[in-house]
Design an enzyme around this catalytic site. Structure first.
Site, mmCIF file in Angstrom:
data_model
loop_
_atom_site.group_PDB
_atom_site.id
_atom_site.type_symbol
_atom_site.label_atom_id
_atom_site.label_comp_id
_atom_site.label_asym_id
_atom_site.label_seq_id
_atom_site.Cartn_x
_atom_site.Cartn_y
_atom_site.Cartn_z
ATOM 1 N N ALA B 17 0.838 -1.207 0.000
ATOM 2 C CA ALA B 17 0.000 0.000 0.000
ATOM 3 C C ALA B 17 0.873 1.256 0.000
ATOM 4 C CB ALA B 17 -0.917 -0.006 1.227
ATOM 5 N N VAL B 18 1.915 1.271 0.830
ATOM 6 C CA VAL B 18 2.772 2.452 0.914
ATOM 7 C C VAL B 18 3.709 2.522 -0.291
ATOM 8 C CG1 VAL B 18 4.589 3.595 2.254
ATOM 9 C CG2 VAL B 18 2.620 2.561 3.426
ATOM 10 N N ARG B 43 8.184 -13.520 -4.539
ATOM 11 C CA ARG B 43 6.849 -13.795 -5.050
ATOM 12 C C ARG B 43 6.407 -12.793 -6.118
ATOM 13 N NH1 ARG B 43 2.454 -12.262 -1.921
ATOM 14 N NH2 ARG B 43 4.071 -11.663 -0.439
ATOM 15 N N SER B 44 6.805 -11.539 -5.967
ATOM 16 C CA SER B 44 6.375 -10.504 -6.913
ATOM 17 C C SER B 44 7.385 -10.262 -8.036
ATOM 18 C CB SER B 44 6.145 -9.180 -6.176
ATOM 19 O OG SER B 44 5.105 -9.336 -5.239
ATOM 20 N N CYS B 132 2.996 6.538 11.169
ATOM 21 C CA CYS B 132 1.992 7.415 10.554
ATOM 22 C C CYS B 132 1.247 8.286 11.562
ATOM 23 C CB CYS B 132 1.000 6.568 9.762
ATOM 24 S SG CYS B 132 0.403 5.113 10.646
ATOM 25 N N GLN B 159 -7.926 5.303 13.702
ATOM 26 C CA GLN B 159 -7.029 4.936 12.615
ATOM 27 C C GLN B 159 -7.697 4.023 11.587
ATOM 28 O OE1 GLN B 159 -3.383 4.793 15.780
ATOM 29 N NE2 GLN B 159 -2.841 4.132 13.714
ATOM 30 N N SER B 162 -6.093 0.896 6.324
ATOM 31 C CA SER B 162 -4.978 0.833 5.375
ATOM 32 C C SER B 162 -3.628 0.855 6.083
ATOM 33 C CB SER B 162 -5.069 1.964 4.345
ATOM 34 O OG SER B 162 -5.077 3.213 5.000
ATOM 35 N N GLY B 163 -3.592 1.321 7.319
ATOM 36 C CA GLY B 163 -2.363 1.251 8.104
ATOM 37 C C GLY B 163 -1.915 -0.168 8.358
ATOM 38 N N ARG B 245 -8.310 1.097 16.078
ATOM 39 C CA ARG B 245 -8.539 0.831 14.649
ATOM 40 C C ARG B 245 -10.030 0.935 14.358
ATOM 41 N NH1 ARG B 245 -4.466 0.820 11.266
ATOM 42 N NH2 ARG B 245 -3.399 -0.960 12.219
ATOM 43 N N HIS B 252 -5.956 8.791 9.075
ATOM 44 C CA HIS B 252 -6.096 8.623 10.517
ATOM 45 C C HIS B 252 -6.607 9.948 11.079
ATOM 46 C CE1 HIS B 252 -4.058 4.918 10.088
ATOM 47 N NE2 HIS B 252 -2.866 5.222 10.527
#
Lengths: 350, 350
Positions: B17-18, B43-44, B132, B159, B162-163, B245, B252
């Protein structure tokens, strides 16, 4: 119960989120209801509610509708209470009012039965039920206050949409589905129906509950501040609140910081103080990831406390997390508890 | 920029995500990238990412993959950083690390460019990007601290999922749809993937982010406490945090209480202090229901501040509400800002 007396009980606002739960709580504790008066606006009159398996017709809430009523539980908004509570009292009823109409009236006791049950006896016809977010906080704080004193409270709330009524519950459902479908959400209710701007609550957080006051706090925040002082009979108590609406349906959660008397109190001391209190359930076992959440508290009448921590800088400071079902302990159950205490008083209802 | 030098830039954890947002931020400010090294797990490897309209093949993140790299932005988890950051430094790269691996290492600067840009120059190969929830708080606090001093901070966070990564974003979507359909939600990721118990996040609130420490705080809470003191170079600053969360995807939010020096400061004083600060946007107009929300902050690089109130009991106390996109200012944008400052230093990258 000491006697076998049965009562005529009115529920005003019986079609609302809280009114429905009031019926459920009366049923659940087998409250001695001889006759139920389900009252609501003209719009709902003629429809029916189900109580103890029987269908009962809804009556329009007018002054005369309270003839013969012993106890009237009000939860139809402040303006209805202002208009009709005194009419009910004049006709002989004791009113338990779950709106903000009379809460700060010095003549009206503001009662949480676990905290200040003795205030019930001071009533002059009306007893006020505090705001939902206040109730769960004071239930958790009172045992600590009794044992260690309480100087300061700073609370940040995490409040469910049901506190804004059934329309808000539907809005969260509709907006959530729209956003999951990649559509724009319709915004009509939250944060405050009567305010000009409405914002999405689904997958969002709104730092406004009720309207703003001149001091920049919301009315909800001022309710928590003023009601806590009144219930605890401590006008010197420092209380600050930030109230936030969040996308879940039921229960409110609160992150609470307190300062008590004494700087050698341990986490275990506070846990022991809370664990056997009526109305409080301690859910605080970090080694097993045990703490309360809105979903785990839903449908229950208790106040759940977890995440108790000692402040790392201030020796008499503690942090914890409190969750309760806002429609039950925060509203319907607290009102029915007050009614229950009223009829259990020496001499019964008066 | 002072020179026209172009750089070899690695993004480690480029599929996360980041990592994805880091590519977006590098593109958005037209960072002088001569060659992009998109690194990820085995893997990627072989898949591609798109950067400035071109498809670039993902390479497995191994020590030798850093040969020729000038700047390496790490965001693939603490264990990858511990394993590979020094390897990258040995091969001549400066590392900007967005994990908790080195944040509290006294040899590693912990940098928020709006707060302590001067610390960048003290690096010995690695610069840490704070957590974050810490970043957005210190960006809002620093102008106040500079002007009025800062003694105490108590924060309760709100928060987004996505964190916890892309898996948590998918989990919130899947659980939300399941619950709207009246089905039981599957729980596999939150609150902490590696912990034994998982609870629903959809239509719920989880007062656990990261694992518990012996003092009953979570690691996330301790990050906010310790990182704030380090970034502000004030080990005496009192900081307490409760991290929660919530069911929204991005940004956030934080309910923050502070105590400053001086007891005759007004709401307007604080508003004026914040309103022209780089990286800060004041959204605080209660008469028009203006305040930041997670949805309104999403996709923006600024830190948004609203709901500024004076404590009603403590003359030097203030409350406010801070929101920022956790993947941007809270992570990718702060890292890219650090990289930008690195190459703009007198003498350039060194």
């Amino acid at each position: 119960m000491a006697n076998n007396k049965q009562y005529h009980v009115a529920v005003v606002g019986v079609t609302g989120a809280v009114g429905q739960k009031m019926l459920g709580m009366l049923e659940q504790i087998d409250f001695p209801v001889e006759k139920l008066y389900p009252l609501a606006s003209k719009r709902s009159a003629g429809k029916t509610v189900t109580f103890k398996g029987e269908s009962v017709e809804i009556i329009e809430a007018t002054p005369d509708a309270f003839e013969g009523v012993d106890i009237a539980l009000f939860s139809a908004g402040g303006s209805v209470s202002k208009q009709l509570a005194h009419e009910a009292v004049q006709r002989g009823a004791v009113v338990v009012d779950n709106t903000s109409a009379f809460r700060m009236d010095p003549e009206v006791p503001l009662v949480v039965p676990e905290v200040n049950p003795e205030d019930i006896q001071k009533h002059k016809g009306i007893i006020a039920n505090p705001n939902c977010s206040t109730i769960q906080m004071v239930v958790a704080l009172e045992p600590i206050r009794q044992k260690y004193g309480l100087n300061r409270v700073i609370v940040s709330t995490y409040q469910s949409v049901s506190g804004a009524g059934n329309d808000a519950v539907e809005e969260l459902k509709d907006q959530s589905q729209a956003l999951l479908n990649g559509e724009d959400p319709e915004t009509n209710i939250l944060p405050v129906k009567s305010e000009p701007n409405h914002y999405p609550i689904a997958f969002n957080a709104l730092p406004q509950i009720d309207v703003f006051e001149d001091n920049h706090y919301t009315f909800e925040e001022m309710k928590m501040i003023n009601e806590t002082k009144k219930i605890m009979h401590d006008s010197e108590l420092k209380v600050a609140a930030t109230c936030v609406r969040l996308p879940f349906f039921y229960s409110h959660a609160e992150s609470i910081y307190i300062e008590i008397d004494g700087d050698d109190i341990s986490i275990e001391d506070l846990q022991n103080t809370l664990k056997d209190q009526p109305g409080v359930v301690l859910e605080d076992d970090i080694n097993n990831q045990v703490y309360p959440t809105p979903l785990s508290a839903e449908g229950k009448t208790d106040v759940f406390v977890g995440r108790i921590r000692k402040d790392l800088d201030v020796a008499n400071g503690f942090h914890f997390w409190v969750v309760s079902d806002n429609l039950l302990k925060g509203a319907a159950w607290n009102s029915v508890q007050i009614a229950q205490q009223l009829i259990q008083q020496p001499g019964g209802l008066k």
